[in-house]
Design a protein around this motif. Structure first.
Motif, PDB file in Angstrom:
ATOM      1  N   GLU A  10       0.826  -1.214   0.000  1.00  0.00           N
ATOM      2  CA  GLU A  10       0.000   0.000   0.000  1.00  0.00           C
ATOM      3  C   GLU A  10       0.855   1.256   0.000  1.00  0.00           C
ATOM      4  O   GLU A  10       0.471   2.280  -0.565  1.00  0.00           O
ATOM      5  N   HIS A  11       1.991   1.177   0.666  1.00  0.00           N
ATOM      6  CA  HIS A  11       2.873   2.344   0.740  1.00  0.00           C
ATOM      7  C   HIS A  11       3.285   2.789  -0.666  1.00  0.00           C
ATOM      8  O   HIS A  11       3.434   3.989  -0.931  1.00  0.00           O
ATOM      9  N   TRP A  12       3.455   1.820  -1.570  1.00  0.00           N
ATOM     10  CA  TRP A  12       3.891   2.134  -2.929  1.00  0.00           C
ATOM     11  C   TRP A  12       2.728   2.229  -3.906  1.00  0.00           C
ATOM     12  O   TRP A  12       2.793   2.992  -4.886  1.00  0.00           O
ATOM     13  N   LEU A  13       1.678   1.456  -3.662  1.00  0.00           N
ATOM     14  CA  LEU A  13       0.582   1.383  -4.633  1.00  0.00           C
ATOM     15  C   LEU A  13      -0.635   2.210  -4.248  1.00  0.00           C
ATOM     16  O   LEU A  13      -1.564   2.353  -5.031  1.00  0.00           O
ATOM     17  N   GLY A  14      -0.638   2.741  -3.041  1.00  0.00           N
ATOM     18  CA  GLY A  14      -1.784   3.515  -2.581  1.00  0.00           C
ATOM     19  C   GLY A  14      -2.679   2.696  -1.667  1.00  0.00           C
ATOM     20  O   GLY A  14      -2.747   1.468  -1.770  1.00  0.00           O
ATOM     21  N   GLU A  15      -3.351   3.379  -0.770  1.00  0.00           N
ATOM     22  CA  GLU A  15      -4.193   2.704   0.219  1.00  0.00           C
ATOM     23  C   GLU A  15      -5.388   2.044  -0.447  1.00  0.00           C
ATOM     24  O   GLU A  15      -5.987   2.584  -1.369  1.00  0.00           O
ATOM     25  N   ARG A  16      -5.749   0.867   0.027  1.00  0.00           N
ATOM     26  CA  ARG A  16      -6.885   0.129  -0.518  1.00  0.00           C
ATOM     27  C   ARG A  16      -8.073   0.240   0.423  1.00  0.00           C
ATOM     28  O   ARG A  16      -7.921   0.494   1.621  1.00  0.00           O
ATOM     29  N   SER A  17      -9.246   0.020  -0.099  1.00  0.00           N
ATOM     30  CA  SER A  17     -10.453   0.105   0.712  1.00  0.00           C
ATOM     31  C   SER A  17     -10.636  -1.178   1.522  1.00  0.00           C
ATOM     32  O   SER A  17     -10.049  -2.218   1.221  1.00  0.00           O
ATOM     33  N   ASP A  18     -11.482  -1.092   2.543  1.00  0.00           N
ATOM     34  CA  ASP A  18     -11.796  -2.287   3.340  1.00  0.00           C
ATOM     35  C   ASP A  18     -12.474  -3.343   2.480  1.00  0.00           C
ATOM     36  O   ASP A  18     -12.238  -4.545   2.655  1.00  0.00           O
ATOM     37  N   THR A  19     -13.326  -2.893   1.573  1.00  0.00           N
ATOM     38  CA  THR A  19     -14.019  -3.835   0.690  1.00  0.00           C
ATOM     39  C   THR A  19     -13.025  -4.607  -0.170  1.00  0.00           C
ATOM     40  O   THR A  19     -13.140  -5.821  -0.344  1.00  0.00           O
ATOM     41  N   PHE A  20     -12.036  -3.914  -0.704  1.00  0.00           N
ATOM     42  CA  PHE A  20     -11.013  -4.566  -1.525  1.00  0.00           C
ATOM     43  C   PHE A  20     -10.289  -5.628  -0.703  1.00  0.00           C
ATOM     44  O   PHE A  20     -10.066  -6.748  -1.158  1.00  0.00           O
ATOM     45  N   ASN A  21      -9.917  -5.269   0.515  1.00  0.00           N
ATOM     46  CA  ASN A  21      -9.227  -6.197   1.407  1.00  0.00           C
ATOM     47  C   ASN A  21     -10.057  -7.444   1.660  1.00  0.00           C
ATOM     48  O   ASN A  21      -9.552  -8.569   1.632  1.00  0.00           O
ATOM     49  N   ILE A  22     -11.344  -7.247   1.883  1.00  0.00           N
ATOM     50  CA  ILE A  22     -12.240  -8.369   2.168  1.00  0.00           C
ATOM     51  C   ILE A  22     -12.348  -9.302   0.972  1.00  0.00           C
ATOM     52  O   ILE A  22     -12.286 -10.530   1.106  1.00  0.00           O
TER      53      ILE A  22
END
Length: 264
Positions: free
Chosen positions: A31-43
């Protein structure tokens, strides 16, 4: 999120979710390099990894269900349910208490290092115990508790916590401990993913690039399938020591990067 980022995150999730090295720390770095992801994406990408393990163990799961009348299957199945129930109940309690995951890398890095040292000790301790593939009530209870510990302390690794907990309290056979840990993880992670996704949709937060999300899901599933199949073969003749050493090195590098201000 572009498709390349989705593919990279899907690969990282698939490789790290069930190997005892913690997916959380690796995804935070990504995420540090690609940008923060949403909780939905993580799930969703986590669900892909769970699906892979479900496919791998489908015969075992079907055998437990259809062979419920057989005493051995019934005992094993009940212990799976007990471990899952402990995790589910305590997980809801933790949620109600308002527990939040850390937003910085330092506590996760510490958990990686501490967990790596603990894995080395636990492996040596388990080696002194009589070889046993028996899943007792104590194993079921401790594995259920271990899942909660891993959830409260990201970087611990759910698979590492549950496998070594099982090995230390009775199921000293690596293959047997790993199978039980993974089978317990299937309903646990499906339930957790469904609960979190429902909350996201209910709060109106599930606004995603569904194309990228679909790609990440498929990549996570395929990668996790390959990773877990490899792991199940690897542990037949190898200890988990290599994973422990990797955790210690990776955690130390993260601590150093955090101290230098390279990552938050």
């Amino acid at each position: 999120m572009d498709y390349l980022s989705a593919i990279i995150l899907g690969v990282i999730e698939g490789i790290t979710e069930f190997l005892p090295i913690s997916s959380t720390g690796h995804l935070l770095i990504a995420e540090h390099w690609l940008g923060e992801r949403s909780d939905t994406f993580n799930i969703v990408i986590q669900a892909g990894a769970i699906l892979a393990v479900t496919i791998i163990y489908w015969r075992r799961i079907l055998d437990l269900i259809l062979g419920w009348r057989e005493p051995e299957n019934r005992r094993y199945g009940i212990r799976l349910l007990v471990a899952f129930a402990i995790t589910a109940v305590l997980g809801l309690v933790v949620k109600k208490l308002g527990f939040n995951l850390p937003e910085t890398i330092t506590p996760i890095a510490i958990a990686l290092v501490v967990g790596g040292v603990w894995m080395i000790w636990a492996e040596k301790k388990a080696a002194t115990l009589p070889d046993s593939a028996r899943i007792t009530w104590l194993v079921a209870i401790v594995v259920g508790l271990a899942q909660i510990v891993a959830g409260i302390f990201p970087g611990t690794s759910r698979s590492a916590a549950t496998i070594f907990a099982a090995m230390l309290v009775g199921a000293s056979n690596r293959a047997a401990a790993t199978e039980f840990a993974f089978l317990v993880g299937i309903p646990t992670m499906y339930a957790a993913s469904a609960y979190e996704l429902y909350g996201q949709i209910k709060d109106g937060g599930a606004h995603e690039d569904w194309g990228a999300l679909g790609i990440a899901f498929v990549v996570s599933t395929v990668t996790a399938f390959v990773a877990v199949k490899w792991l199940l073969g690897y542990i037949q003749t190898h200890r988990f020591t290599a994973f422990a050493i990797y955790r210690i090195i990776f955690g130390a590098l993260l601590l150093g990067a955090a101290a230098l201000g390279w990552i938050a």
